[in-house]
Write a protein that holds these residues in place. Structure first.
Motif, PDB file in Angstrom:
ATOM      1  N   GLY A 465       0.764  -1.241   0.000  1.00  0.00           N
ATOM      2  CA  GLY A 465       0.000   0.000   0.000  1.00  0.00           C
ATOM      3  C   GLY A 465       0.789   1.282   0.000  1.00  0.00           C
ATOM      4  N   ASN A 466       2.090   1.223   0.367  1.00  0.00           N
ATOM      5  CA  ASN A 466       2.850   2.478   0.448  1.00  0.00           C
ATOM      6  C   ASN A 466       4.329   2.320   0.108  1.00  0.00           C
ATOM      7  N   GLU A 467       4.738   1.153  -0.336  1.00  0.00           N
ATOM      8  CA  GLU A 467       6.147   0.928  -0.655  1.00  0.00           C
ATOM      9  C   GLU A 467       6.312   0.915  -2.178  1.00  0.00           C
ATOM     10  N   TYR A 468       6.868   2.007  -2.698  1.00  0.00           N
ATOM     11  CA  TYR A 468       7.051   2.143  -4.138  1.00  0.00           C
ATOM     12  C   TYR A 468       8.522   1.894  -4.488  1.00  0.00           C
ATOM     13  N   LYS A 469       8.736   1.100  -5.530  1.00  0.00           N
ATOM     14  CA  LYS A 469      10.098   0.793  -5.951  1.00  0.00           C
ATOM     15  C   LYS A 469      10.173   0.762  -7.471  1.00  0.00           C
ATOM     16  N   ALA A 470      11.377   1.051  -7.968  1.00  0.00           N
ATOM     17  CA  ALA A 470      11.686   0.863  -9.381  1.00  0.00           C
ATOM     18  C   ALA A 470      12.555  -0.375  -9.492  1.00  0.00           C
ATOM     19  N   ALA A 471      12.130  -1.328 -10.300  1.00  0.00           N
ATOM     20  CA  ALA A 471      12.860  -2.592 -10.430  1.00  0.00           C
ATOM     21  C   ALA A 471      14.069  -2.380 -11.323  1.00  0.00           C
ATOM     22  N   ALA A 472      15.057  -1.666 -10.784  1.00  0.00           N
ATOM     23  CA  ALA A 472      16.231  -1.294 -11.577  1.00  0.00           C
ATOM     24  C   ALA A 472      17.366  -2.281 -11.419  1.00  0.00           C
ATOM     25  N   GLY A 473      17.273  -3.209 -10.457  1.00  0.00           N
ATOM     26  CA  GLY A 473      18.309  -4.225 -10.259  1.00  0.00           C
ATOM     27  C   GLY A 473      19.661  -3.654  -9.906  1.00  0.00           C
ATOM     28  N   PRO A 474      19.954  -3.300  -8.595  1.00  0.00           N
ATOM     29  CA  PRO A 474      19.045  -3.498  -7.459  1.00  0.00           C
ATOM     30  C   PRO A 474      17.887  -2.494  -7.467  1.00  0.00           C
ATOM     31  N   PRO A 475      16.787  -2.836  -6.761  1.00  0.00           N
ATOM     32  CA  PRO A 475      15.619  -1.957  -6.743  1.00  0.00           C
ATOM     33  C   PRO A 475      15.950  -0.586  -6.169  1.00  0.00           C
ATOM     34  N   VAL A 476      15.239   0.435  -6.644  1.00  0.00           N
ATOM     35  CA  VAL A 476      15.395   1.812  -6.161  1.00  0.00           C
ATOM     36  C   VAL A 476      14.119   2.188  -5.415  1.00  0.00           C
ATOM     37  N   VAL A 477      14.259   2.556  -4.135  1.00  0.00           N
ATOM     38  CA  VAL A 477      13.103   2.975  -3.342  1.00  0.00           C
ATOM     39  C   VAL A 477      12.660   4.362  -3.807  1.00  0.00           C
ATOM     40  N   LEU A 478      11.365   4.491  -4.029  1.00  0.00           N
ATOM     41  CA  LEU A 478      10.819   5.763  -4.509  1.00  0.00           C
ATOM     42  C   LEU A 478      10.093   6.468  -3.373  1.00  0.00           C
ATOM     43  N   SER A 479      10.490   7.714  -3.092  1.00  0.00           N
ATOM     44  CA  SER A 479       9.858   8.503  -2.034  1.00  0.00           C
ATOM     45  C   SER A 479       8.792   9.395  -2.668  1.00  0.00           C
ATOM     46  N   LEU A 480       7.547   8.996  -2.530  1.00  0.00           N
ATOM     47  CA  LEU A 480       6.435   9.754  -3.091  1.00  0.00           C
ATOM     48  C   LEU A 480       5.620  10.366  -1.980  1.00  0.00           C
ATOM     49  N   LYS A 481       5.288  11.655  -2.097  1.00  0.00           N
ATOM     50  CA  LYS A 481       4.496  12.330  -1.071  1.00  0.00           C
ATOM     51  C   LYS A 481       3.098  11.746  -0.976  1.00  0.00           C
ATOM     52  N   SER A 482       2.560  11.349  -2.114  1.00  0.00           N
ATOM     53  CA  SER A 482       1.237  10.726  -2.127  1.00  0.00           C
ATOM     54  C   SER A 482       1.219   9.671  -3.210  1.00  0.00           C
TER      55      SER A 482
END
Length: 547
Positions: A465-482
């Motif tokens: 519900g709130n964990e956004y990632k880019a599957a860039a290998g290794p994954p990149v955590v995305l910090s989104l305000k909403s």
């Protein structure tokens, strides 16, 4: 004798041998007239005494008699012709550089009116007269005056070029068809000219139509450019108006802050001054009373009054030694305001840039449809191929095929693409888990998969519900305000770019750059699985609209 104004036509005074006006006209016994020299030369050349016109053969060369009547008529005709030539020559124009001169004129060359393809000569108005009046010369082919008439003769046979050889694509004479061009196809020059003229006119008209169409196309581009310019100007005015209003708001906030500090300091000072003035007033009253008592000589009364006034104990006063009202400090106020303004404008400009970029990429929108042949068995697709949701219960077994995913709950789009740009939007409302992106057409669809560019996946995902990632290998955590409610996916195949946008917030979520695409790509969707009443909402491919 007839007047010179009523002279017969010139062809009545032409020698049938030299085809020119009679010179020393003589008459044969058969009644025909010739130039004396012409008939003698004719008989000498042919070695036969025969009339050139009626072909009557004389046993001996007949005596030639001077035809005085014809001589007189020819003399009058010549005189009249010279007067006419003199009159007309004065009216005719002298040939200028670049104009074709008359080949017969002696001395001053007059401008030629026509060229004769038989005589291979050009004539002015005067010298053209025989070709217009003489019956035999009338059959000659005349044309507008041209230079180098010898170029119109066959260099091999010295005959006029009258035919066109279609086989060799060249002009030939009548004798050429019996020699070098014996088996070739021929047409008259006029026919070939008419055919080529028609083709040229048709070709020119086609080119004109193409140019006119090009003009209309360019005008259309100009109209589009003008509309785009008007839209950009309107958008620019709106953007800079917003920025201007932001600056004005920050300026007003700065002024209000400074003025509020100023009012607070002033109030503190006024309150302290008022309190001090009140104490001074009380003390001055006591001072006045003490002064009055000091004038009395009744010591008992003085002591009793002093005790009653409690002069030894003055009214309570405030300790002002620690009280101060320093000037208000505004140091750093402007700097902080400008810093806040810079931060605000930076955020706003970034948003405006993304909004403009989003509008640009939305122009490459494509109609994406889900491919049921690739859908995992635990996924349910809508009839129109625009929605996919996880199944609550396992549906009946679907036929297996090489395109279907066997373990991962995902599905591909039907459209593959290469060497182009595309954009589509997906609604992700009310979902706690999902994956979106594009994949190589050749990815392995059986068994577990790994989301990474190295394995042919360019995706972003949501978990819990709130964990956004880019599957860039290794994954990149995305910090989104909403969390985004609608995700836009843009691919520039040639630039090697895959970008994801929060459509409603106009925010760039993440971009894969420097990608190396070597085969066709397919849109990729995973609504993930159904978790105890959660994540049941579908992924919906939405129509693209400018926000």
């Amino acid at each position: 004798m007839a007047s010179s104004n009523f002279l017969p036509s010139e062809d009545q005074f032409l020698c049938s041998v030299c085809l020119d006006v009679f010179t020393d006209p003589v008459t044969t016994s058969c009644g025909h007239n010739f130039c004396k020299k012409c008939i003698n030369d004719y008989w000498t050349t042919n070695n036969q005494n025969m009339c050139p016109l009626c072909k009557k053969v004389f046993t001996s060369r007949p005596e030639l008699l001077v035809n005085t009547f014809i001589s007189e008529m020819v003399s009058q005709f010549r005189q009249s012709a010279q007067q006419k030539a003199s009159s007309s020559s004065s009216e005719q124009q002298e040939s200028k550089p670049g104009e074709v001169p008359c080949d017969v004129c002696t001395g001053t060359k007059l401008k030629a009116l026509k060229s004769c393809l038989v005589c291979l000569a050009s004539y002015c108005e005067t010298h053209l007269e025989p070709h217009l009046t003489a019956s035999r010369l009338k059959r000659h082919q005349l044309m507008d005056p041209v230079e180098n008439l010898e170029d119109r003769m066959c260099t091999k046979h010295d005959k006029p070029l009258e035919l066109f050889c279609k086989t060799d694509q060249t002009c030939v004479c009548m004798l050429c068809i019996f020699s070098d061009h014996k088996t070739h196809k021929f047409v008259p020059l006029k026919e070939e000219y008419e055919e080529r003229k028609f083709k040229m006119e048709a070709q020119i008209q086609q080119i004109i139509q193409e140019r006119q169409l090009k003009i209309e196309t360019i005008k259309g581009f100009v109209d589009i450019s003008n509309r785009n310019a008007d839209m950009e100007k309107a958008e620019g005015v709106q953007v800079f108006t917003d920025l201007k209003e932001s600056v004005e708001r920050k300026l007003n906030e700065l002024i209000n802050t400074i003025e509020e500090k100023q009012r607070t300091t002033k109030k503190q000072a006024e309150d302290s001054i008022r309190e001090l003035e009140q104490e001074i007033s009380e003390l001055m009253k006591r001072s006045t009373e003490v002064e009055k008592l000091s004038l009395s000589e009744d010591h008992l009364h003085l002591l009793q009054s002093v005790q009653a006034l409690n002069i030894h104990h003055p009214p309570p006063t405030k300790d002002w030694s620690e009280v101060s009202v320093p000037p208000a400090s505004y140091e750093g106020t402007v700097v902080r305001a400008v810093s806040q303004l810079e931060e605000t404008l930076s955020k706003k400009m970034k948003k405006l840039v993304v909004e403009a970029e989003l509008k640009r990429v939305q122009k490459f929108a494509v109609d994406v449809t889900l491919d049921p042949q690739t859908a995992h068995p635990l996924l349910i697709l809508s009839d129109d191929g625009k929605q996919v949701r996880p199944a609550k219960v396992r549906p009946p077994c679907l036929p297996d095929n090489p395109q279907r995913f066997s373990q991962s709950a995902c599905v591909l789009g039907t459209q593959n693409f290469s060497k182009e740009k595309l954009y589509y939007e997906v609604q992700v409302k009310r979902k706690s888990d999902w994956d979106l992106g594009v994949v190589r057409e050749s990815i392995n669809r059986k068994g577990p998969i790994t989301l990474s560019p190295q394995d042919g996946y360019w995706t972003i995902c949501l978990r819990n519900g709130n964990e956004y990632k880019a599957a860039a290998g290794p994954p990149v955590v995305l910090s989104l305000k909403s969390g985004p409610q609608k995700v836009g996916v843009f691919v520039d195949y040639e630039e090697g770019l895959v970008s994801f946008y929060d459509v409603e917030a106009a925010v760039l979520i993440f971009s894969f750059t420097g990608c190396s695409f070597k085969e066709k790509l397919l849109p990729y969707f995973s609504p993930c699985l159904y978790y105890d009443g959660k994540n049941s909402a579908p992924l919906i491919i939405s129509p693209v609209g400018v926000n």
